[in-house]
Motif scaffolding. Sequence first.
Motif, short mmCIF file in Angstrom:
data_model
loop_
_atom_site.label_atom_id
_atom_site.label_comp_id
_atom_site.label_asym_id
_atom_site.label_seq_id
_atom_site.Cartn_x
_atom_site.Cartn_y
_atom_site.Cartn_z
N LEU A 195 34.87 19.46 55.25
CA LEU A 195 35.10 20.90 55.15
C LEU A 195 34.74 21.54 56.48
N CYS A 196 35.71 22.18 57.11
CA CYS A 196 35.51 22.74 58.45
C CYS A 196 35.96 24.19 58.45
N ASP A 197 35.17 25.06 59.06
CA ASP A 197 35.45 26.49 59.08
C ASP A 197 35.20 27.03 60.48
N CYS A 198 36.18 27.63 61.09
CA CYS A 198 35.99 28.26 62.40
C CYS A 198 36.26 29.75 62.34
N GLU A 199 36.18 30.31 61.11
CA GLU A 199 36.42 31.75 60.91
C GLU A 199 35.34 32.43 60.07
N LEU A 200 34.46 31.68 59.43
CA LEU A 200 33.53 32.19 58.42
C LEU A 200 34.32 32.89 57.30
N PRO A 202 35.40 34.23 53.80
CA PRO A 202 34.60 34.77 52.69
C PRO A 202 34.45 33.82 51.52
N ASP A 203 35.47 32.98 51.28
CA ASP A 203 35.41 32.06 50.14
C ASP A 203 35.06 30.65 50.56
N GLY A 204 34.55 30.47 51.79
CA GLY A 204 34.26 29.14 52.30
C GLY A 204 32.85 28.67 51.98
N LEU A 205 32.65 27.36 52.13
CA LEU A 205 31.33 26.77 51.90
C LEU A 205 30.31 27.32 52.89
N ALA A 206 30.71 27.54 54.14
CA ALA A 206 29.78 28.03 55.15
C ALA A 206 29.19 29.39 54.74
N ASN A 207 30.03 30.26 54.21
CA ASN A 207 29.54 31.58 53.81
C ASN A 207 28.56 31.47 52.65
N MET A 208 28.83 30.56 51.72
CA MET A 208 27.90 30.34 50.62
C MET A 208 26.57 29.79 51.13
N MET A 209 26.64 28.80 52.02
CA MET A 209 25.41 28.21 52.55
C MET A 209 24.62 29.21 53.39
N LEU A 210 25.33 30.09 54.09
CA LEU A 210 24.67 31.12 54.89
C LEU A 210 23.75 31.97 54.00
N ARG A 211 24.26 32.34 52.86
CA ARG A 211 23.49 33.18 51.94
C ARG A 211 22.38 32.39 51.25
N LEU A 212 22.70 31.17 50.82
CA LEU A 212 21.69 30.36 50.15
C LEU A 212 20.55 29.96 51.09
N MET A 213 20.91 29.58 52.31
CA MET A 213 19.89 29.12 53.27
C MET A 213 18.95 30.24 53.68
N GLU A 214 19.48 31.42 53.91
CA GLU A 214 18.62 32.55 54.26
C GLU A 214 17.65 32.85 53.12
N ARG A 215 18.17 32.90 51.90
CA ARG A 215 17.33 33.18 50.73
C ARG A 215 16.26 32.11 50.53
N PHE A 244 32.84 31.12 65.83
CA PHE A 244 32.14 30.48 64.72
C PHE A 244 32.65 29.05 64.53
N PHE A 245 31.74 28.12 64.22
CA PHE A 245 32.14 26.75 63.89
C PHE A 245 31.13 26.12 62.95
N PHE A 246 31.66 25.55 61.86
CA PHE A 246 30.85 24.85 60.85
C PHE A 246 31.66 23.69 60.31
N SER A 247 30.99 22.55 60.11
CA SER A 247 31.65 21.39 59.51
C SER A 247 30.63 20.54 58.77
N VAL A 248 31.01 20.01 57.62
CA VAL A 248 30.17 19.08 56.88
C VAL A 248 31.07 18.20 56.02
N SER A 249 30.62 16.99 55.72
CA SER A 249 31.43 16.07 54.92
C SER A 249 30.78 15.78 53.57
N HIS A 250 31.60 15.88 52.56
CA HIS A 250 31.28 15.54 51.17
C HIS A 250 31.96 14.20 50.89
#
Length: 260
Positions: A195-200, A202-215, A244-250
């Motif tokens: 899963l790779c995101d270079c736009e952040l 709104p419905d991406g994994l990176a945006n979810m992790m951004l919120r979860l990680m901060e909390r 912006f750049f984010f990538s992780v593998s499931h």
Amino acid sequence: MLEFDADTTRLLEQCYQGADITRRRRESFDRLRPGPGDRIVDIGCGNGLLTLELARAVGENGEVIGVDPSADMRGAAQERCRESSNTRILDGTADALPLADGLADKALSVQVFEYLSDVPSALAEASRILRPGGRLVLGDIHFGSMVWHSDEPERMARMCASWDRHAVHLDLPAHLPGLMRKAGFVVDGTDPVTLCDCELRPDGLANMMLRLMERYAVANGHLEAAEAAAWAAEQHALAQAGRFFFSVSHFVTVAHKPHR
């Protein structure tokens, strides 16, 4: 560990219907190959999105049993599946499934086993409830594959070190095939879902992790609220600047219980 309380349940309810999480869920669905009349166990069913999708696939002659230890998650799953007569949502854990031996044709779990302290016991339970020839599909993230750009790499490292504490196993996909073989399964293969995101998005994994990680970082005292907020703000600024750049593998591992 990440607590799946009411607030987290609401956040996941929103984010799990996004494109990245849907793609990850669909990979497990496809590898499980649900068919008419199948009895399937969804281990750690969460809010029931996959449970309901599987229920549609097995039809009225099949059954999907969701098992989850979180009352908030079970409540969300029961509400989602309330009109589906071929689903049951039960209280239970992966290493103590409230089900009879040989009950299921197939079983799966998406991003659950990385949170378990005793993976071998959970694999033994999965084997117990599967019939001979039954199929098992497990999907988990290898957090060592995560790449996340920041102009403040030291702060990013502190945030990632905090997040590393949210799960028991950060590299479970690397060990899972061997653990499954030791539990008596025949491993059919492992498929990566990057899963790779270079736009952040709104419905991406990176945006979810951004919120979860901060909390998570603030709630557990790993970082001050101001520093965690600055980290999140930087990611939004990078996205606005087109940097912006984010990538992780499931990884989805597929196995079956041999015929004796």
